[in-house]
Design a protein around this motif. Structure first.
Motif, PDB file in Angstrom:
ATOM      1  N   UNK A 148      -0.932  14.190 -15.420  1.00  0.00           N
ATOM      2  CA  UNK A 148       0.254  13.361 -15.278  1.00  0.00           C
ATOM      3  C   UNK A 148       0.120  12.122 -16.177  1.00  0.00           C
ATOM      4  N   UNK A 149       1.215  11.421 -16.352  1.00  0.00           N
ATOM      5  CA  UNK A 149       1.296  10.318 -17.308  1.00  0.00           C
ATOM      6  C   UNK A 149       0.205   9.271 -17.086  1.00  0.00           C
TER       7      UNK A 149
ATOM      8  N   UNK B 171      10.252  11.088  -8.005  1.00  0.00           N
ATOM      9  CA  UNK B 171       9.985   9.669  -8.229  1.00  0.00           C
ATOM     10  C   UNK B 171       8.528   9.499  -8.653  1.00  0.00           C
ATOM     11  N   UNK B 172       8.301   8.579  -9.570  1.00  0.00           N
ATOM     12  CA  UNK B 172       6.949   8.346 -10.051  1.00  0.00           C
ATOM     13  C   UNK B 172       6.689   8.969 -11.407  1.00  0.00           C
ATOM     14  N   UNK B 173       7.483   9.973 -11.784  1.00  0.00           N
ATOM     15  CA  UNK B 173       7.359  10.561 -13.113  1.00  0.00           C
ATOM     16  C   UNK B 173       8.085   9.665 -14.115  1.00  0.00           C
TER      17      UNK B 173
ATOM     18  N   UNK C 292       0.673  16.140 -21.299  1.00  0.00           N
ATOM     19  CA  UNK C 292       1.571  16.385 -20.175  1.00  0.00           C
ATOM     20  C   UNK C 292       2.184  17.780 -20.289  1.00  0.00           C
ATOM     21  N   UNK C 293       2.744  18.253 -19.198  1.00  0.00           N
ATOM     22  CA  UNK C 293       3.286  19.608 -19.192  1.00  0.00           C
ATOM     23  C   UNK C 293       4.436  19.775 -20.181  1.00  0.00           C
ATOM     24  N   UNK C 294       5.170  18.693 -20.473  1.00  0.00           N
ATOM     25  CA  UNK C 294       6.323  18.813 -21.365  1.00  0.00           C
ATOM     26  C   UNK C 294       5.917  19.165 -22.794  1.00  0.00           C
TER      27      UNK C 294
ATOM     28  N   UNK D 201      -5.372   6.704 -17.924  1.00  0.00           N
ATOM     29  CA  UNK D 201      -6.611   6.369 -17.220  1.00  0.00           C
ATOM     30  C   UNK D 201      -7.788   7.187 -17.757  1.00  0.00           C
ATOM     31  N   UNK D 202      -7.527   8.456 -18.087  1.00  0.00           N
ATOM     32  CA  UNK D 202      -8.587   9.315 -18.597  1.00  0.00           C
ATOM     33  C   UNK D 202      -9.122   8.856 -19.941  1.00  0.00           C
TER      34      UNK D 202
END
Length: 301
Positions: A128-129, A197-199, A98-100, A134-135
């Protein structure tokens, strides 16, 4: 079905253009068109909808593409496993994140790993999370760093690497900016800047606030942590941030303040698939990750 046909099909599906796919494959357009036609004839279905010069997958084409993407990952992994069996120290590691974790954690770990294995190569993917999970399940990659670790997914192994604090980021002229530490409740009347929202981290922030009896007033949203830093730097609100995103990178006109609240933390770890083995070089990196953070945690404590 021939492997060549599948590779041609995958390239056309990704680019939605036969000529561009042919250029990428370094073959004639007529060869690509012929192989796609042969594949459709063998399967007895149309895989593409032709729209002038562009093409799009049919509904059955989309299903076939998803299955073939998984199959090609297995084939590519098998080829890499044979190559890496000869010398794991020179293989390629596919890892998503993730970007963080992009600015400090991942570069630091890769640098340390390359000190031991200088010929190892990396293929990095930011996602994204939910895409990270999923990957790994679908075989796009075998390793993903993320935080927090998912709890209920049966198709992945989880390994905690470290636990980090969540801290407050305030504009430098904020009335609380001179404090050495804060209670989250002290920010209940503030305007927050958050991820959309969603993160997952947005959910962490909201749950922490709700546990103290208030809902954060969100004035601005940013798609990544750098956007949040910029909004706070401009004096547009306060933010809660994973501590690792501020290592050696506190924006100007802001202050980072620790939070005294218990359990206001985030676990960061690595996930791997349960249904596939790591390739030899990936196994080296996976073991190195655990050893690296085990040492780091020991010295920090």
């Amino acid at each position: 079905m021939e492997l060549r046909q599948i590779r041609y099909f995958m390239e056309v599906a990704m680019r939605e253009h036969v000529t561009e796919a042919a250029d990428a494959l370094h073959v004639a357009q007529s060869s690509v068109s012929r192989q796609i036609a042969n594949l459709e004839s063998e399967l007895g279905v149309d895989l593409f909808i032709r729209e002038k010069r562009r093409v799009k997958l049919t509904p059955i084409g989309k299903i076939f593409y998803e299955r073939m993407a998984q199959a090609m990952n297995v084939i590519d992994d098998a080829k890499r496993e044979v190559e890496e069996h000869l010398d794991p120290k020179k293989g390629t590691i596919r890892v998503a994140f993730p970007i963080s974790l992009a600015a400090y954690i991942l570069p630091t770990v890769i640098h340390a790993f390359r000190m031991h294995y200088p010929e190892a190569k990396f293929h990095l993917k930011q996602a994204l999370y939910d895409e990270l999970i999923d990957g790994v399940i679908k075989g796009e990659y075998n390793l993903a760093l993320l935080g927090p670790l998912p709890k209920d997914e049966k198709k992945i192994h989880r390994k905690v690497l470290f636990t980090e604090n969540i801290v407050a980021l305030l504009p430098i002229h904020h009335s609380l900016a001179q404090k050495k530490s804060l209670k989250l409740l002290e920010l209940k009347d503030e305007q927050f800047v958050t991820l959309p929202k969603g993160f997952v981290f947005r959910e962490i922030v909201e749950k922490a606030c709700l546990s103290l009896g208030f809902s954060p007033s969100v004035g601005f949203e940013g798609d990544d942590t750098d956007a949040l830093k910029g909004l706070v730097s401009a004096g547009l609100g306060v933010a809660l941030m994973p501590e690792v995103t501020l290592v050696d990178n506190i924006p100007r006109s802001t202050v980072r303040i620790p939070l005294d609240d218990e359990n206001l933390t985030r676990t960061v770890g690595v996930i791997t698939p349960t249904q596939r083995k790591l390739l030899p070089t990936e196994e080296l990196f996976y073991e190195f990750l655990q050893e690296f953070f085990s040492r780091l945690n020991y010295f920090n404590n």
